[in-house]
Design a protein around this motif. Structure first.
Motif, mmCIF file in Angstrom:
data_model
loop_
_atom_site.group_PDB
_atom_site.id
_atom_site.type_symbol
_atom_site.label_atom_id
_atom_site.label_comp_id
_atom_site.label_asym_id
_atom_site.label_seq_id
_atom_site.Cartn_x
_atom_site.Cartn_y
_atom_site.Cartn_z
ATOM 1 N N THR A 2 2.743 -0.045 -9.922
ATOM 2 C CA THR A 2 3.425 -0.907 -8.958
ATOM 3 C C THR A 2 2.444 -1.521 -7.984
ATOM 4 O O THR A 2 2.490 -2.729 -7.698
ATOM 5 N N PHE A 3 1.524 -0.718 -7.468
ATOM 6 C CA PHE A 3 0.530 -1.237 -6.534
ATOM 7 C C PHE A 3 -0.330 -2.312 -7.193
ATOM 8 O O PHE A 3 -0.617 -3.354 -6.594
ATOM 9 N N ILE A 4 -0.718 -2.069 -8.442
ATOM 10 C CA ILE A 4 -1.549 -3.040 -9.164
ATOM 11 C C ILE A 4 -0.790 -4.354 -9.339
ATOM 12 O O ILE A 4 -1.349 -5.438 -9.112
ATOM 13 N N ARG A 5 0.494 -4.262 -9.726
ATOM 14 C CA ARG A 5 1.305 -5.470 -9.927
ATOM 15 C C ARG A 5 1.537 -6.199 -8.602
ATOM 16 O O ARG A 5 1.425 -7.422 -8.533
ATOM 17 N N TRP A 6 1.895 -5.442 -7.555
ATOM 18 C CA TRP A 6 2.155 -6.056 -6.250
ATOM 19 C C TRP A 6 0.883 -6.695 -5.698
ATOM 20 O O TRP A 6 0.933 -7.749 -5.074
ATOM 21 N N ILE A 61 14.666 3.308 -9.188
ATOM 22 C CA ILE A 61 14.027 2.655 -8.045
ATOM 23 C C ILE A 61 12.564 2.339 -8.350
ATOM 24 O O ILE A 61 12.058 1.268 -7.999
ATOM 25 N N TYR A 62 11.874 3.250 -9.018
ATOM 26 C CA TYR A 62 10.467 3.024 -9.351
ATOM 27 C C TYR A 62 10.300 1.773 -10.214
ATOM 28 O O TYR A 62 9.407 0.961 -9.986
ATOM 29 N N PHE A 63 11.174 1.626 -11.225
ATOM 30 C CA PHE A 63 11.060 0.464 -12.113
ATOM 31 C C PHE A 63 11.443 -0.828 -11.396
ATOM 32 O O PHE A 63 10.800 -1.864 -11.589
ATOM 33 N N LEU A 64 12.504 -0.777 -10.595
ATOM 34 C CA LEU A 64 12.908 -1.971 -9.851
ATOM 35 C C LEU A 64 11.812 -2.385 -8.863
ATOM 36 O O LEU A 64 11.543 -3.572 -8.679
ATOM 37 N N THR A 65 11.188 -1.389 -8.246
ATOM 38 C CA THR A 65 10.107 -1.672 -7.305
ATOM 39 C C THR A 65 8.888 -2.227 -8.029
ATOM 40 O O THR A 65 8.244 -3.175 -7.558
ATOM 41 N N MET A 66 8.580 -1.646 -9.188
ATOM 42 C CA MET A 66 7.407 -2.081 -9.948
ATOM 43 C C MET A 66 7.492 -3.562 -10.292
ATOM 44 O O MET A 66 6.503 -4.288 -10.201
ATOM 45 N N PHE A 74 0.810 -1.219 0.000
ATOM 46 C CA PHE A 74 0.000 0.000 0.000
ATOM 47 C C PHE A 74 0.847 1.275 0.000
ATOM 48 O O PHE A 74 0.322 2.367 -0.233
ATOM 49 N N ALA A 75 2.159 1.133 0.244
ATOM 50 C CA ALA A 75 3.045 2.297 0.192
ATOM 51 C C ALA A 75 3.037 2.912 -1.202
ATOM 52 O O ALA A 75 3.056 4.143 -1.353
ATOM 53 N N SER A 76 2.983 2.076 -2.233
ATOM 54 C CA SER A 76 2.986 2.575 -3.611
ATOM 55 C C SER A 76 1.688 3.285 -3.964
ATOM 56 O O SER A 76 1.696 4.288 -4.685
ATOM 57 N N LEU A 77 0.577 2.788 -3.467
ATOM 58 C CA LEU A 77 -0.713 3.422 -3.747
ATOM 59 C C LEU A 77 -0.767 4.826 -3.156
ATOM 60 O O LEU A 77 -1.131 5.792 -3.837
ATOM 61 N N LEU A 78 -0.377 4.938 -1.899
ATOM 62 C CA LEU A 78 -0.369 6.249 -1.247
ATOM 63 C C LEU A 78 0.702 7.151 -1.858
ATOM 64 O O LEU A 78 0.504 8.362 -2.021
ATOM 65 N N GLY A 79 1.841 6.552 -2.229
ATOM 66 C CA GLY A 79 2.919 7.319 -2.836
ATOM 67 C C GLY A 79 2.535 7.895 -4.181
ATOM 68 O O GLY A 79 2.991 8.982 -4.549
ATOM 69 N N SER A 80 1.715 7.186 -4.929
ATOM 70 C CA SER A 80 1.276 7.668 -6.236
ATOM 71 C C SER A 80 0.516 8.989 -6.112
ATOM 72 O O SER A 80 0.780 9.946 -6.839
ATOM 73 N N VAL A 81 -0.393 9.046 -5.167
ATOM 74 C CA VAL A 81 -1.169 10.271 -4.941
ATOM 75 C C VAL A 81 -0.268 11.387 -4.420
ATOM 76 O O VAL A 81 -0.345 12.537 -4.860
ATOM 77 N N ASN A 82 0.630 11.040 -3.523
ATOM 78 C CA ASN A 82 1.494 12.040 -2.902
ATOM 79 C C ASN A 82 2.509 12.627 -3.885
ATOM 80 O O ASN A 82 3.014 13.731 -3.688
ATOM 81 N N SER A 83 2.805 11.899 -4.954
ATOM 82 C CA SER A 83 3.760 12.383 -5.945
ATOM 83 C C SER A 83 3.288 13.677 -6.611
ATOM 84 O O SER A 83 4.106 14.502 -7.027
ATOM 85 N N LEU A 84 1.982 13.846 -6.724
ATOM 86 C CA LEU A 84 1.443 15.066 -7.315
ATOM 87 C C LEU A 84 1.788 16.275 -6.456
ATOM 88 O O LEU A 84 2.129 17.349 -6.965
#
Length: 229
Positions: A98-102, A160-165, A59-69
């Motif tokens: 990333t969240f969708i894949r994870w 890092i984003y791609f490796l995490t994804m 869920f870190a990626s989901l929240l991070g996606s919104v926070n990136s804006l």
């Protein structure tokens, strides 16, 4: 949910305490240096993201996606154009993917991790070097400040984003390097923009969370590998 109350460890209690302390320090620094609330807001959200990252929580990626804006707007305000463009055009959509894949390959609160081959590590580092050189040439032309550190942290962030994804366990190693660079970046920015003390405080907190994530990812990868054998 983000956390299971039955699985809270001493490490989690430490992170929660550190998160509270960091929130207080950010607030105090924001008041002292007259930092605009909207430029501090993404830091408060990131406190939660850092805690989730320390647990390799999807869920870190989901929240991070919104926070990136929010981060994108702040970076552009400080003329960190490389970081700003990265946040808006890369971090936001990639973290959502990333969240969708994870979530599709979930393993408890996390996901199934894997390792890069030697071949792909070599290719990755070579491509990184080429793009880093290109950014050192490009960013000064558009008026970006702190070119060396801005370029390094921008490209590391994208990597890092791609490796995490793709759930490569090596992403935490690069996060440690990027965390160190971020600390030095905000130290360098302090004389010209004292209000960035809030970001320096958060960078220290984030680095501690990243260190926890480094060991947690390797422990999780080992457990998953042993269970497959």
């Amino acid at each position: 949910m983000f956390l299971n109350s039955k699985n809270i460890s001493k490490k989690d209690i430490f992170i929660f305490a550190l998160m509270g302390l960091t929130a207080v320090l950010i607030t105090v620094a924001g008041v002292v240096y007259h930092q605009n609330f909207f430029r501090i807001l993404p830091l408060y959200v990131s406190l939660i993201i850092g805690m989730l990252q320390s647990r390799i929580n999807r869920f870190a990626s989901l929240l991070g996606s919104v926070n990136s804006l929010l981060y994108g707007a702040v970076y552009i305000f400080y003329k960190l154009y490389g970081s700003g463009i990265s946040a808006l055009l890369f971090s936001c959509p990639i973290q959502l993917i990333t969240f969708i894949r994870w979530n599709k390959n979930r393993s408890g609160e996390s996901t199934v991790l894997r390792r890069l081959s030697v071949k792909w590590r070599t290719i990755m580092l070579a491509v990184f070097a080429v793009f880093l050189l290109a950014m050192w040439i490009l960013l000064p032309l558009i008026g970006s400040q702190y070119v060396f550190l801005d370029s390094a942290t921008t490209l590391l962030g994208i990597l890092i984003y791609f490796l995490t994804m793709f759930a490569f366990v090596e992403y935490t190693s690069f996060m440690i390097i990027n965390g160190i660079i971020n600390i030095f970046l905000y130290i360098q920015m302090l004389p010209d923009s004292p209000e960035t003390m809030t970001y320096l405080i958060f960078s220290v907190y984030s680095f501690i969370c990243i260190c926890f994530a480094f060991f947690e990812a390797r422990k999780l990868y080992k457990i998953q590998k042993n269970s497959d054998e």
